[in-house]
Design a protein around this motif. Structure first.
Motif, short mmCIF file in Angstrom:
data_model
loop_
_atom_site.label_atom_id
_atom_site.label_comp_id
_atom_site.label_asym_id
_atom_site.label_seq_id
_atom_site.Cartn_x
_atom_site.Cartn_y
_atom_site.Cartn_z
N UNK A 153 0.83 -1.21 0.00
CA UNK A 153 0.00 0.00 0.00
C UNK A 153 0.86 1.26 0.00
N UNK A 154 1.96 1.22 0.72
CA UNK A 154 2.86 2.38 0.74
C UNK A 154 3.45 2.60 -0.65
N UNK A 155 3.85 1.52 -1.31
CA UNK A 155 4.42 1.62 -2.66
C UNK A 155 3.42 2.17 -3.66
N UNK A 156 2.12 1.93 -3.41
CA UNK A 156 1.07 2.42 -4.30
C UNK A 156 0.70 3.87 -4.00
N UNK A 157 1.38 4.49 -3.02
CA UNK A 157 1.13 5.89 -2.71
C UNK A 157 0.10 6.11 -1.62
N UNK A 158 -0.38 5.03 -1.01
CA UNK A 158 -1.39 5.19 0.03
C UNK A 158 -0.74 5.56 1.36
N UNK A 159 -1.41 6.42 2.12
CA UNK A 159 -0.96 6.81 3.45
C UNK A 159 -2.17 6.75 4.39
N UNK A 206 -7.99 4.77 10.29
CA UNK A 206 -8.08 3.38 10.77
C UNK A 206 -9.37 3.17 11.54
N UNK A 207 -9.74 4.15 12.38
CA UNK A 207 -10.98 4.04 13.17
C UNK A 207 -12.21 3.97 12.26
N UNK A 208 -12.20 4.73 11.17
CA UNK A 208 -13.34 4.77 10.24
C UNK A 208 -13.42 3.55 9.34
N UNK A 209 -12.30 2.89 9.12
CA UNK A 209 -12.22 1.83 8.12
C UNK A 209 -13.24 0.70 8.30
N UNK A 210 -13.38 0.09 9.49
CA UNK A 210 -14.28 -1.07 9.58
C UNK A 210 -15.73 -0.75 9.22
N UNK A 211 -16.23 0.41 9.66
CA UNK A 211 -17.62 0.78 9.34
C UNK A 211 -17.76 1.06 7.86
N UNK A 261 -3.54 -0.87 9.62
CA UNK A 261 -2.62 -0.89 10.76
C UNK A 261 -1.21 -1.27 10.30
N UNK A 262 -1.14 -2.25 9.41
CA UNK A 262 0.16 -2.62 8.84
C UNK A 262 0.79 -1.46 8.07
N UNK A 263 -0.04 -0.73 7.35
CA UNK A 263 0.46 0.42 6.60
C UNK A 263 1.01 1.49 7.54
N UNK A 264 0.28 1.75 8.63
CA UNK A 264 0.73 2.75 9.59
C UNK A 264 2.07 2.35 10.20
N UNK A 265 2.22 1.09 10.54
CA UNK A 265 3.49 0.60 11.10
C UNK A 265 4.61 0.76 10.08
N UNK A 266 4.30 0.45 8.81
CA UNK A 266 5.32 0.58 7.77
C UNK A 266 5.71 2.05 7.59
N UNK A 267 4.72 2.94 7.60
CA UNK A 267 5.00 4.39 7.51
C UNK A 267 5.93 4.84 8.63
N UNK A 268 5.59 4.44 9.85
CA UNK A 268 6.38 4.86 11.02
C UNK A 268 7.81 4.33 10.94
N UNK A 269 7.97 3.10 10.47
CA UNK A 269 9.31 2.54 10.33
C UNK A 269 10.13 3.26 9.28
N UNK A 270 9.46 3.73 8.24
CA UNK A 270 10.14 4.46 7.18
C UNK A 270 10.66 5.80 7.68
N UNK A 271 10.00 6.38 8.67
CA UNK A 271 10.41 7.69 9.21
C UNK A 271 11.61 7.61 10.12
N UNK A 272 11.89 6.41 10.63
CA UNK A 272 12.99 6.26 11.59
C UNK A 272 14.35 6.31 10.90
#
Length: 262
Positions: free
Chosen positions: A199-205, A211-216, A251-262
């Motif tokens: 998802x990150x590679x596809x440009x999604x952030x 994340x809270x809105x996603x399930x509904x 959630x996986x995307x958010x973790x990947x984003x955060x790891x990329x910032x480190x």
């Protein structure tokens, strides 16, 4: 049936019982390549009986990664990307033959074909999977590139474009998608491992609010907007599953984003 310059590439793990019907429905292909993913059943024996070339792959890669790795192993430039649980209708097979006989596909990068999904051998009427869908069926490896990322498929190169086969009521792929809930969970747990990067590679952030809105949002799209209600309890549970999966992917995307910032 006339053989066409098409190589079928099929990844299979313990799906030997599906191969005969699968390959018999695509006899217009002049080459069958079975990528055997550490099968412990009769996959290799069945594949050999049906005249397929077997490539043993010990790395448990995703199908999208295998397409990138083995697209150059085929004898033909036209590739049919296929799953063992798919069966091409006679009408679609005839139409593919006509496309090549009239050279219609010569000016295209890939061919999009109608597909219908089944859950436990029952055709889905609704949900995000049910009803009439289209998927990439044939690709020309010189005019198309595989992404190698989970659920991202690929794209045409340069100015090349896709050819869509109009749906005529019976010219579709029968996709016997899932036979059990355990199979659904097992496959998607494997997909989740790659979702963040894909998802990150596809440009999604993403962010916590999304994340809270996603399930509904996802449940509404699948059960209400995509008419999952037509499939009763199965439609309800599949819509819940999709809501869970997309939330977990975010959630996986958010973790990947955060790891990329480190």
């Amino acid at each position: 049936m006339k053989k066409l310059p098409i190589s079928a590439i099929i990844a299979s793990r313990n799906e030997g019982h599906l191969l005969k019907e699968c390959l018999n429905s695509i006899q217009f292909c002049s080459e069958f390549i079975i990528i055997d993913l550490n099968s412990t059943d009769n996959t290799q024996e069945i594949a050999q009986t049906l005249g397929a070339r077997i490539i043993r792959e010990t790395n448990p890669a995703l199908v999208e990664e295998l397409h990138v790795k083995y697209c150059t192993a085929a004898s033909n430039d036209w590739l049919l990307t296929y799953d063992p649980d798919e069966v091409v209708s006679d009408a679609l097979a005839t139409e593919i033959c006509e496309l090549f006989e009239r050279d219609i596909a010569d000016s295209k990068s890939h061919v999009m074909a109608p597909i219908r999904y089944y859950f436990k051998n029952r055709m889905l009427k609704g949900t995000s999977w049910g009803g009439l869908k289209y998927r990439t069926f044939l690709v020309n490896r010189n005019r198309y590139t595989f992404s190698g990322k989970v659920h991202l498929g690929g794209a045409a190169l340069g100015d090349w474009s896709a050819l869509y086969i109009p749906y005529r009521g019976n010219n579709h792929i029968h996709h016997y998608w899932m036979q059990s809930w355990n199979q659904l969970l097992e496959k998607h747990y494997r997909y989740l491992e790659k979702e963040g990067e894909a998802r990150f590679s596809a440009g999604e952030r993403t962010n916590l609010l999304k994340i809270v809105k996603t399930p509904v949002t996802i449940f509404f799209k699948s059960f209400v907007k995509a008419r999952g209600v037509k499939d009763g309890l199965t439609g309800f549970l599949l819509s819940l599953f999709r809501a869970w999966y997309f939330t977990a992917a975010q959630i996986r995307l958010l973790k990947y984003q955060n790891n990329r910032r480190k």
